[in-house]
Motif scaffolding. Structure first.
Motif, PDB file in Angstrom:
ATOM      1  N   PHE A 247       0.799  -1.221   0.000  1.00 43.56           N
ATOM      2  CA  PHE A 247       0.000   0.000   0.000  1.00 43.56           C
ATOM      3  C   PHE A 247       0.838   1.281   0.000  1.00 43.56           C
ATOM      4  N   ARG A 248       2.160   1.147   0.132  1.00 44.03           N
ATOM      5  CA  ARG A 248       3.023   2.328   0.055  1.00 44.03           C
ATOM      6  C   ARG A 248       4.034   2.146  -1.087  1.00 44.03           C
ATOM      7  N   TYR A 249       4.241   3.219  -1.839  1.00 47.82           N
ATOM      8  CA  TYR A 249       5.062   3.122  -3.040  1.00 47.82           C
ATOM      9  C   TYR A 249       5.956   4.349  -3.177  1.00 47.82           C
ATOM     10  N   THR A 250       7.144   4.122  -3.726  1.00 51.90           N
ATOM     11  CA  THR A 250       7.978   5.229  -4.178  1.00 51.90           C
ATOM     12  C   THR A 250       7.967   5.207  -5.693  1.00 51.90           C
ATOM     13  N   ILE A 251       7.737   6.364  -6.304  1.00 53.06           N
ATOM     14  CA  ILE A 251       7.808   6.500  -7.758  1.00 53.06           C
ATOM     15  C   ILE A 251       9.163   7.114  -8.071  1.00 53.06           C
ATOM     16  N   GLN A 252      10.006   6.370  -8.758  1.00 54.37           N
ATOM     17  CA  GLN A 252      11.353   6.851  -9.018  1.00 54.37           C
ATOM     18  C   GLN A 252      11.668   6.824 -10.504  1.00 54.37           C
ATOM     19  N   ILE A 260       8.147  10.826  -6.101  1.00 55.72           N
ATOM     20  CA  ILE A 260       6.846  10.874  -5.423  1.00 55.72           C
ATOM     21  C   ILE A 260       6.753   9.726  -4.415  1.00 55.72           C
ATOM     22  N   LEU A 261       6.116  10.013  -3.280  1.00 54.83           N
ATOM     23  CA  LEU A 261       5.726   8.977  -2.331  1.00 54.83           C
ATOM     24  C   LEU A 261       4.205   8.832  -2.422  1.00 54.83           C
ATOM     25  N   LEU A 262       3.738   7.605  -2.587  1.00 50.18           N
ATOM     26  CA  LEU A 262       2.299   7.338  -2.695  1.00 50.18           C
ATOM     27  C   LEU A 262       1.862   6.389  -1.588  1.00 50.18           C
ATOM     28  N   TRP A 263       0.721   6.696  -1.002  1.00 57.97           N
ATOM     29  CA  TRP A 263       0.136   5.831   0.033  1.00 57.97           C
ATOM     30  C   TRP A 263      -1.298   5.522  -0.398  1.00 57.97           C
ATOM     31  N   LEU A 264      -1.553   4.277  -0.740  1.00 53.93           N
ATOM     32  CA  LEU A 264      -2.852   3.867  -1.268  1.00 53.93           C
ATOM     33  C   LEU A 264      -3.887   3.796  -0.146  1.00 53.93           C
ATOM     34  N   LEU A 265      -5.024   4.497  -0.349  1.00 55.61           N
ATOM     35  CA  LEU A 265      -6.098   4.495   0.647  1.00 55.61           C
ATOM     36  C   LEU A 265      -7.182   3.480   0.313  1.00 55.61           C
ATOM     37  N   ASN A 266      -7.735   3.554  -0.888  1.00 51.05           N
ATOM     38  CA  ASN A 266      -8.767   2.592  -1.263  1.00 51.05           C
ATOM     39  C   ASN A 266      -8.864   2.470  -2.780  1.00 51.05           C
ATOM     40  N   LEU A 267      -9.520   1.391  -3.196  1.00 43.67           N
ATOM     41  CA  LEU A 267      -9.634   1.080  -4.622  1.00 43.67           C
ATOM     42  C   LEU A 267     -11.073   1.121  -5.117  1.00 43.67           C
ATOM     43  N   ASP A 268     -12.016   1.450  -4.243  1.00 46.85           N
ATOM     44  CA  ASP A 268     -13.424   1.273  -4.611  1.00 46.85           C
ATOM     45  C   ASP A 268     -14.203   2.576  -4.692  1.00 46.85           C
ATOM     46  N   SER A 269     -13.529   3.696  -4.841  1.00 50.41           N
ATOM     47  CA  SER A 269     -14.227   4.983  -4.892  1.00 50.41           C
ATOM     48  C   SER A 269     -14.807   5.253  -6.279  1.00 50.41           C
ATOM     49  N   LEU A 305      -2.761   9.028  -1.012  1.00 52.17           N
ATOM     50  CA  LEU A 305      -2.059  10.179  -0.450  1.00 52.17           C
ATOM     51  C   LEU A 305      -0.735  10.301  -1.185  1.00 52.17           C
ATOM     52  N   TYR A 306      -0.242  11.520  -1.365  1.00 52.57           N
ATOM     53  CA  TYR A 306       1.045  11.653  -2.041  1.00 52.57           C
ATOM     54  C   TYR A 306       1.872  12.770  -1.433  1.00 52.57           C
ATOM     55  N   GLN A 307       3.176  12.619  -1.605  1.00 45.65           N
ATOM     56  CA  GLN A 307       4.138  13.630  -1.213  1.00 45.65           C
ATOM     57  C   GLN A 307       5.131  13.824  -2.353  1.00 45.65           C
ATOM     58  N   PRO A 308       5.342  15.057  -2.829  1.00 42.26           N
ATOM     59  CA  PRO A 308       6.378  15.293  -3.840  1.00 42.26           C
ATOM     60  C   PRO A 308       7.761  15.250  -3.206  1.00 42.26           C
ATOM     61  N   CYS A 309       8.741  14.780  -3.958  1.00 46.43           N
ATOM     62  CA  CYS A 309      10.112  14.694  -3.453  1.00 46.43           C
ATOM     63  C   CYS A 309      11.090  15.421  -4.369  1.00 46.43           C
ATOM     64  N   LEU A 317      11.944  11.689   4.775  1.00 41.44           N
ATOM     65  CA  LEU A 317      10.840  10.739   4.667  1.00 41.44           C
ATOM     66  C   LEU A 317      11.088   9.759   3.523  1.00 41.44           C
ATOM     67  N   ALA A 318      11.582  10.250   2.393  1.00 40.68           N
ATOM     68  CA  ALA A 318      11.879   9.382   1.256  1.00 40.68           C
ATOM     69  C   ALA A 318      12.951   8.355   1.628  1.00 40.68           C
ATOM     70  N   SER A 319      13.950   8.792   2.385  1.00 43.64           N
ATOM     71  CA  SER A 319      15.011   7.884   2.812  1.00 43.64           C
ATOM     72  C   SER A 319      14.467   6.789   3.728  1.00 43.64           C
ATOM     73  N   LEU A 320      13.544   7.159   4.621  1.00 45.29           N
ATOM     74  CA  LEU A 320      12.928   6.172   5.504  1.00 45.29           C
ATOM     75  C   LEU A 320      12.113   5.160   4.707  1.00 45.29           C
TER      76      LEU A 320
END
Length: 374
Positions: A247-252, A260-269, A305-309, A317-320
């Motif tokens: 459910f958590r991803y780094t886009i590199q 980008i850091l992505l945190w998946l919340l749901n798939l059914d919206s 959820l996302y965070q730009p890097c 946070l990206a390093s963690l």
């Protein structure tokens, strides 16, 4: 219920599995007139002293008016209310590469950006998924004897296509390059975008966000770039979440830099919105980059959820995240990472203000990606 002036923005998010809906009727503007809101199973009715406006809900959505609860006014947004709702699970996401039906067929690989033919009339006899990136390390942990696959990399034969998390592996020995070198970029001859990279003298990696694979008898179909990118990324997230409970991803980028850091919340919206209401019947337009007022469709959304890097933002946070084994990495061309970040930012800006952030992450909805800024 007093909600605001006649030209109100209406936002609807339905959770299919929870059978619940969040309805937001836009905040009244200064000088606006009182409005009565009536919720019906298949529509909303907004009435003022000057007339009425009816907004039809997406065809697959049905609300339960008697279940209205949580009614509150939120500054900057307007009127919030929650209801029970039913929404059909529409068709599954359209796969960018149909593994079952297109195997055995003659396929043509196109550059998605310009339509240039990359591989023409390739008959694919085997279309197989690749194991996860760390499969070699897992074999070492499971085996009590030397790794039998240590010197046997997984390379496709001429009529094979191996599918990774965000890329295809194909054999190009007889196609484009006379003597390709490993670890070199593959660039479209026409538009010069990065399509992939050579893995060995025979194997080439193509990124899913850059290449369209279609049966050769079908002509190349143009898909808006941003729509294609978000559809591919969303499909990757859906498959990874379903197959690996990730459910958590780094886009590199291909250079290893995290964008980008992505945190998946749901798939059914299911998401829809109507920007303005006038004294006539309106429909919910498709919630995409360009809103079309004549569309009655809703939008399936993967909510993240996302965070730009970029520009040294969120380095710690990206390093963690990079050091966390529960975080999965998706690699795309650097230019596509920036495109995706722009798509997320634009999608986030289209949400009601109160839904744009959660803690320090941003939240957005789009055609297959709904994201929130963290």
């Amino acid at each position: 219920m007093a909600a605001g002036e006649a030209e109100a923005r209406v936002f609807l998010e339905v959770r299919r599995r929870l059978r619940s809906a969040l309805l937001i009727v836009g905040e009244p503007k200064e000088g606006g007139m009182p409005m009565d809101l009536t919720v019906r199973p298949f529509s909303l009715r907004l009435a003022t002293s000057e007339g009425c406006t009816e907004i039809r809900l997406p065809a697959e959505v049905r609300l339960v008016p008697s279940s209205c609860r949580g009614l509150q006014y939120v500054a900057g947004d307007g009127l919030h209310l929650r209801l029970q709702a039913q929404a059909e699970f529409s068709t599954k996401p359209i796969s960018i590469f149909n593994r079952s039906s297109e195997a055995q067929e003659c396929c043509t690989f196109y550059c998605q950006s310009c339509g240039e033919v990359i591989i023409k009339d390739r008959r694919l006899l085997r279309v197989l998924p690749l194991p996860s990136d760390n499969w070699g390390a897992l074999v070492e942990d499971w085996c009590c004897h030397p790794d039998p696959f240590a010197n046997k990399p997984l390379h496709p034969k001429e009529n094979d296509c191996f599918i990774g998390d965000s890329f295809f592996l194909v054999n190009l020995r007889s196609n484009l390059w006379q003597e390709p070198k490993a670890n070199t970029k593959v660039i479209c001859k026409r538009c010069k975008v990065v399509l992939g990279a050579t893995v060995s003298s025979e194997t080439t990696k193509f990124y899913m966000t850059e290449v369209i694979i279609q049966p050769s008898e079908r002509s190349f179909s143009i898909i808006p770039r941003s729509q294609f990118v978000q559809s591919v990324v969303a499909e990757c997230l859906v498959e990874l979440a379903s197959a690996r409970s990730t459910f958590r991803y780094t886009i590199q980028g291909q250079d290893g830099k995290v964008y980008i850091l992505l945190w998946l919340l749901n798939l059914d919206s299911l998401v829809a919105e109507s920007l303005k209401c006038s004294k006539q019947i309106k429909k919910f337009p498709l919630f995409e980059d360009t809103l079309k007022s004549d569309s009655s469709s809703s939008c399936n959304a993967v909510k993240v959820l996302y965070q730009p890097c970029i520009k040294s933002r969120n380095e710690k946070l990206a390093s963690l995240w990079e050091g966390d084994i529960s975080v999965h990495s998706l690699t795309l061309p650097s230019a596509t990472c920036l495109e995706l970040l722009l798509i997320l930012s634009r999608s986030n800006a289209m949400l009601p203000p109160s839904l744009r952030q959660m803690n320090s992450f941003q939240l957005l909805p789009s055609t297959r990606i709904t994201a929130s800024d963290h």
